[in-house]
Design an enzyme around this catalytic site. Structure first.
Site, PDB file in Angstrom:
ATOM      1  N   HIS A 184     140.318  99.778 160.228  1.00  0.00           N
ATOM      2  CA  HIS A 184     140.415 100.746 159.135  1.00  0.00           C
ATOM      3  C   HIS A 184     140.785  99.979 157.865  1.00  0.00           C
ATOM      4  O   HIS A 184     141.884  99.431 157.749  1.00  0.00           O
ATOM      5  CB  HIS A 184     141.465 101.813 159.470  1.00  0.00           C
ATOM      6  CG  HIS A 184     141.603 102.872 158.433  1.00  0.00           C
ATOM      7  ND1 HIS A 184     142.730 103.004 157.655  1.00  0.00           N
ATOM      8  CD2 HIS A 184     140.729 103.829 158.018  1.00  0.00           C
ATOM      9  CE1 HIS A 184     142.553 104.011 156.810  1.00  0.00           C
ATOM     10  NE2 HIS A 184     141.350 104.528 157.019  1.00  0.00           N
ATOM     11  N   ASN A 231     141.709 106.301 162.342  1.00  0.00           N
ATOM     12  CA  ASN A 231     141.637 106.619 160.921  1.00  0.00           C
ATOM     13  C   ASN A 231     143.039 106.904 160.373  1.00  0.00           C
ATOM     14  O   ASN A 231     143.982 107.126 161.123  1.00  0.00           O
ATOM     15  CB  ASN A 231     140.730 107.848 160.747  1.00  0.00           C
ATOM     16  CG  ASN A 231     139.924 107.774 159.468  1.00  0.00           C
ATOM     17  OD1 ASN A 231     140.406 107.293 158.453  1.00  0.00           O
ATOM     18  ND2 ASN A 231     138.700 108.254 159.515  1.00  0.00           N
ATOM     19  N   CYS A 232     143.141 106.920 159.057  1.00  0.00           N
ATOM     20  CA  CYS A 232     144.397 107.181 158.347  1.00  0.00           C
ATOM     21  C   CYS A 232     145.038 108.477 158.834  1.00  0.00           C
ATOM     22  O   CYS A 232     144.339 109.467 158.967  1.00  0.00           O
ATOM     23  CB  CYS A 232     144.122 107.280 156.852  1.00  0.00           C
ATOM     24  SG  CYS A 232     145.574 107.729 155.868  1.00  0.00           S
ATOM     25  N   PRO A 233     146.347 108.541 159.086  1.00  0.00           N
ATOM     26  CA  PRO A 233     147.346 107.478 158.949  1.00  0.00           C
ATOM     27  C   PRO A 233     147.704 106.818 160.281  1.00  0.00           C
ATOM     28  O   PRO A 233     148.742 106.193 160.376  1.00  0.00           O
ATOM     29  CB  PRO A 233     148.548 108.266 158.421  1.00  0.00           C
ATOM     30  CG  PRO A 233     148.457 109.572 159.165  1.00  0.00           C
ATOM     31  CD  PRO A 233     146.985 109.840 159.388  1.00  0.00           C
ATOM     32  N   LYS A 234     146.830 106.957 161.304  1.00  0.00           N
ATOM     33  CA  LYS A 234     147.219 106.503 162.639  1.00  0.00           C
ATOM     34  C   LYS A 234     147.505 105.002 162.768  1.00  0.00           C
ATOM     35  O   LYS A 234     148.457 104.639 163.464  1.00  0.00           O
ATOM     36  CB  LYS A 234     146.161 106.927 163.672  1.00  0.00           C
ATOM     37  CG  LYS A 234     146.213 108.401 164.046  1.00  0.00           C
ATOM     38  CD  LYS A 234     147.530 108.821 164.663  1.00  0.00           C
ATOM     39  CE  LYS A 234     147.638 108.409 166.120  1.00  0.00           C
ATOM     40  NZ  LYS A 234     148.899 108.935 166.717  1.00  0.00           N
TER      41      LYS A 234
END
Lengths: 140, 75
Positions: free
Chosen positions: B41, B14-17
């Site tokens: 994502h 998920n954000c920001p990975k």
């Protein structure tokens, strides 16, 4: 190219949700090539104390840790990075982490208690040098 | 070694990975090397190509499949 852009964040809060927001913006910025500095002061210092990130509480609905437990569980389920992971990512991506010297003194935090990801201990002048050259300056 | 393609997966992240992992991979690469990022994502599909351009790297191709996307980047 983004090489001339830079950003600073003052992390004044020691709350988990606010620190997460700060580190998400910082790592996102660094990934986009924006030179980023986080300056930790007052309660924000708790985040960069050894084991501090894991002890941080929610700013609302913490409910003696029950709210935090639920959020942590949900974050895991939805694959959202933990604060501890984002601190390591920030370091990897070259985000500069600066601890405020005056509040460390005030709150009696020796530098041995600060995590190794923090590269510098500085004062308001250090912050302003970075902030005056930056396009984005946030206070969290 | 220089011409070898590097593949990373951000599936499920998920954000920001996805953005972070893409940048971390690129930082370890030599100019000219190719990075292939796959993920699911949705927002990152828009944000990664923009971030790649911001740092002067080149997006070679973007392919969108029903359950995932693949972005090919030249360092």
């Amino acid at each position: 190219m983004n090489e001339e852009k830079s950003m600073t964040i003052i992390l004044h809060s020691g709350d988990l949700d606010k620190a997460l927001a700060g580190f998400i913006v910082a790592t996102g910025a660094a990934a986009k090539g924006i030179k980023t500095t986080i300056f930790f002061t007052f309660w924000g210092l708790n985040i960069i104390k050894k084991d501090g990130a894991s002890k941080a509480k929610l700013s609302k609905m913490n409910m003696l840790g029950l709210g935090k437990m639920m959020i942590k569980k949900l974050m895991k389920k939805k694959n959202i990075a933990a604060l501890e992971e984002l601190i390591k990512d920030a370091k990897d991506l070259g985000v500069k982490l600066v601890a405020c010297e005056m509040t460390m003194d005030l709150m009696n935090i020796p530098k041995e208690e600060i995590i190794s990801e923090v590269s510098e201990i500085g004062g308001v002048g250090t912050y302003l040098d970075a902030a005056s050259k930056s396009h984005i300056n946030l206070f969290i | 070694m220089e011409n070898k393609e590097i593949k990373i997966s951000t599936m499920g992240l998920n954000c920001p990975k996805p953005l972070i992992e893409t940048r971390k991979a690129l930082n370890k690469m030599q100019p000219g090397q190719i990075l292939i990022v796959e993920g699911d994502h949705k927002v990152s599909l828009k944000e990664i190509p923009q971030a790649i351009k911001d740092l002067g790297d080149e997006v070679l191709s973007i392919s969108e499949q029903p359950d995932k996307w693949i972005i090919k980047i030249k360092r």
